[in-house]
Scaffold this active site. Structure first.
Site, short mmCIF file in Angstrom:
data_model
loop_
_atom_site.label_atom_id
_atom_site.label_comp_id
_atom_site.label_asym_id
_atom_site.label_seq_id
_atom_site.Cartn_x
_atom_site.Cartn_y
_atom_site.Cartn_z
N GLU A 101 -43.63 -15.83 -15.31
CA GLU A 101 -44.34 -15.12 -16.37
C GLU A 101 -44.22 -13.61 -16.18
OE1 GLU A 101 -45.86 -15.54 -13.60
OE2 GLU A 101 -48.04 -15.47 -13.71
N ASP A 103 -42.90 -10.15 -13.73
CA ASP A 103 -42.23 -9.46 -12.62
C ASP A 103 -43.14 -8.29 -12.26
OD1 ASP A 103 -40.72 -7.80 -10.99
OD2 ASP A 103 -38.90 -7.96 -12.19
N ASP A 104 -43.90 -8.50 -11.18
CA ASP A 104 -44.90 -7.49 -10.80
C ASP A 104 -44.37 -6.74 -9.59
OD1 ASP A 104 -47.35 -6.12 -10.57
OD2 ASP A 104 -48.18 -7.67 -9.29
N ARG A 106 -42.30 -8.06 -7.51
CA ARG A 106 -40.96 -8.63 -7.34
C ARG A 106 -40.81 -9.39 -6.01
NH1 ARG A 106 -36.31 -4.98 -9.91
NH2 ARG A 106 -37.30 -5.60 -11.85
N THR A 108 -42.32 -12.25 -4.91
CA THR A 108 -42.19 -13.70 -5.11
C THR A 108 -40.81 -14.02 -5.69
OG1 THR A 108 -44.55 -13.84 -5.55
CG2 THR A 108 -43.21 -15.72 -6.23
N LYS A 132 -43.39 -5.40 -15.33
CA LYS A 132 -44.25 -4.21 -15.23
C LYS A 132 -43.41 -3.06 -14.70
CE LYS A 132 -48.44 -6.71 -14.13
NZ LYS A 132 -49.55 -6.78 -13.17
N TYR A 160 -53.39 -13.73 -19.41
CA TYR A 160 -52.62 -14.76 -20.09
C TYR A 160 -53.55 -15.80 -20.70
CZ TYR A 160 -48.40 -12.79 -18.10
OH TYR A 160 -47.38 -11.94 -17.80
N PRO A 161 -53.17 -16.36 -21.84
CA PRO A 161 -54.08 -17.31 -22.51
C PRO A 161 -54.37 -18.54 -21.65
CG PRO A 161 -51.91 -17.28 -23.59
CD PRO A 161 -51.94 -16.13 -22.63
P1 G4P Z 1 -43.32 -11.16 -8.67
O1 G4P Z 1 -42.41 -11.41 -7.53
O2 G4P Z 1 -43.04 -12.11 -9.82
O3 G4P Z 1 -43.42 -9.74 -9.07
O4 G4P Z 1 -44.77 -11.64 -8.29
P2 G4P Z 1 -45.80 -11.07 -7.25
O5 G4P Z 1 -45.50 -11.65 -5.92
O6 G4P Z 1 -45.92 -9.59 -7.34
O7 G4P Z 1 -47.08 -11.73 -7.89
C1 G4P Z 1 -48.12 -12.26 -7.15
C2 G4P Z 1 -49.02 -13.12 -8.01
O8 G4P Z 1 -49.74 -12.28 -8.88
C3 G4P Z 1 -48.30 -14.13 -8.89
O9 G4P Z 1 -49.12 -15.28 -8.99
C4 G4P Z 1 -48.29 -13.46 -10.25
O10 G4P Z 1 -48.25 -14.43 -11.27
C5 G4P Z 1 -49.63 -12.76 -10.22
N1 G4P Z 1 -49.70 -11.59 -11.10
C6 G4P Z 1 -49.16 -10.37 -10.90
N2 G4P Z 1 -49.48 -9.53 -11.90
C7 G4P Z 1 -50.24 -10.24 -12.75
C8 G4P Z 1 -50.89 -9.92 -14.00
O11 G4P Z 1 -50.83 -8.80 -14.51
N3 G4P Z 1 -51.59 -10.91 -14.59
C9 G4P Z 1 -51.71 -12.17 -14.06
N4 G4P Z 1 -52.43 -13.06 -14.72
N5 G4P Z 1 -51.10 -12.52 -12.89
C10 G4P Z 1 -50.38 -11.55 -12.26
P3 G4P Z 1 -48.97 -16.47 -7.97
O12 G4P Z 1 -49.75 -16.17 -6.75
O13 G4P Z 1 -47.53 -16.78 -7.83
O14 G4P Z 1 -49.69 -17.64 -8.65
P4 G4P Z 1 -49.66 -18.24 -10.14
O15 G4P Z 1 -50.75 -17.49 -10.86
O16 G4P Z 1 -48.33 -17.99 -10.75
O17 G4P Z 1 -49.98 -19.65 -9.93
MG MG Z 2 -46.57 -16.57 -10.77
#
Ligand code: G4P
Ligand code: MG
Length: 178
Positions: A101, A103-104, A106, A108, A132, A160-161
């Site tokens: 969803e 790319d914060d 990056r 993960t 972002k 997100y919804p």
């Molecule tokens: P990236 O490599 O894709 O940039 O991901 P990053 O590790 O920076 O992101 C860490 C977690 O933070 C991810 O969730 C990502 O979905 C969530 N995240 C980052 N920014 C936002 C945002 O603005 N809004 C929301 N809702 N989530 C954000 P995760 O730990 O992988 O878990 P999941 O939520 O996907 O299950």
């Molecule tokens: Mg995620």
């Protein structure tokens, strides 16, 4: 049109997300890249990957990576929640479209790409709903030639919804009705 910002956060409706995926699918098609398989990074990538399947009509495999621990505290490195093992052989020689969803940082994304590259795919391309604009801690490996982001956003939290406990309220906020 930029999404509604309320209390400093973006609020995105399901309809907007569907439309973002549709236009990204068009760009992917126009690029000539035809994936054999979509790999969704869970859990945020599940719904975007499913919508993409409506337009690209390819099977979905999923991996689960978490960057927060069980108590919702950020961890230093991503953790595998679920990985591909018996399906690993489905990756060799295939064209993979990796979907998430956002790319914060990056981090993960990089972790997933490096793991997937170990299984000898023909190519891996990346599609994210939102990128972002910020300094990234992770990097796309040099093997990655194609990257699509549905929308480029400022560095703010995105609501997100699918995370909404009250979807009607969320949808109102996404229309800018505070
Ligand atoms: P990236 O490599 O894709 O940039 O991901 P990053 O590790 O920076 O992101 C860490 C977690 O933070 C991810 O969730 C990502 O979905 C969530 N995240 C980052 N920014 C936002 C945002 O603005 N809004 C929301 N809702 N989530 C954000 P995760 O730990 O992988 O878990 P999941 O939520 O996907 O299950
Ligand atoms: Mg995620």
């Amino acid at each position: 049109m930029t999404p509604a910002i309320i209390d400093g956060k973006y609020h995105l409706s399901y309809t907007r997300i569907h439309e973002t995926v549709r236009s990204m699918a068009e760009e992917i098609r126009a690029s000539g890249f035809t994936p054999d398989v979509i790999v969704a990074i869970g859990s945020g990538g599940f719904i975007p990957a499913r919508i993409l399947r409506t337009f690209l009509e390819k099977p979905i495999l999923t991996v689960g990576i978490a960057y927060y621990d069980a108590e919702n505290r950020p961890s230093k490195t991503p953790r595998m929640i679920q990985w591909i093992d018996e399906v690993e052989q489905k990756l060799r020689g295939r064209r993979i479209l990796l979907v998430d969803e956002v790319d914060d940082s990056r981090v993960t994304l990089e972790y997933c790409l490096r793991e997937l590259l170990r299984h000898g795919p023909a190519e891996i391309a990346v599609a994210v709903l939102h990128n972002k604009r910020k300094e990234k801690r992770g990097a796309l490996p040099s093997e990655i030639r194609r990257y699509w982001a549905g929308e480029e956003l400022e560095d703010r939290w995105i609501c997100y919804p699918w995370d909404a406990l009250d979807i009607e309220r969320h949808e109102r906020l996404s229309r800018g009705e505070g």
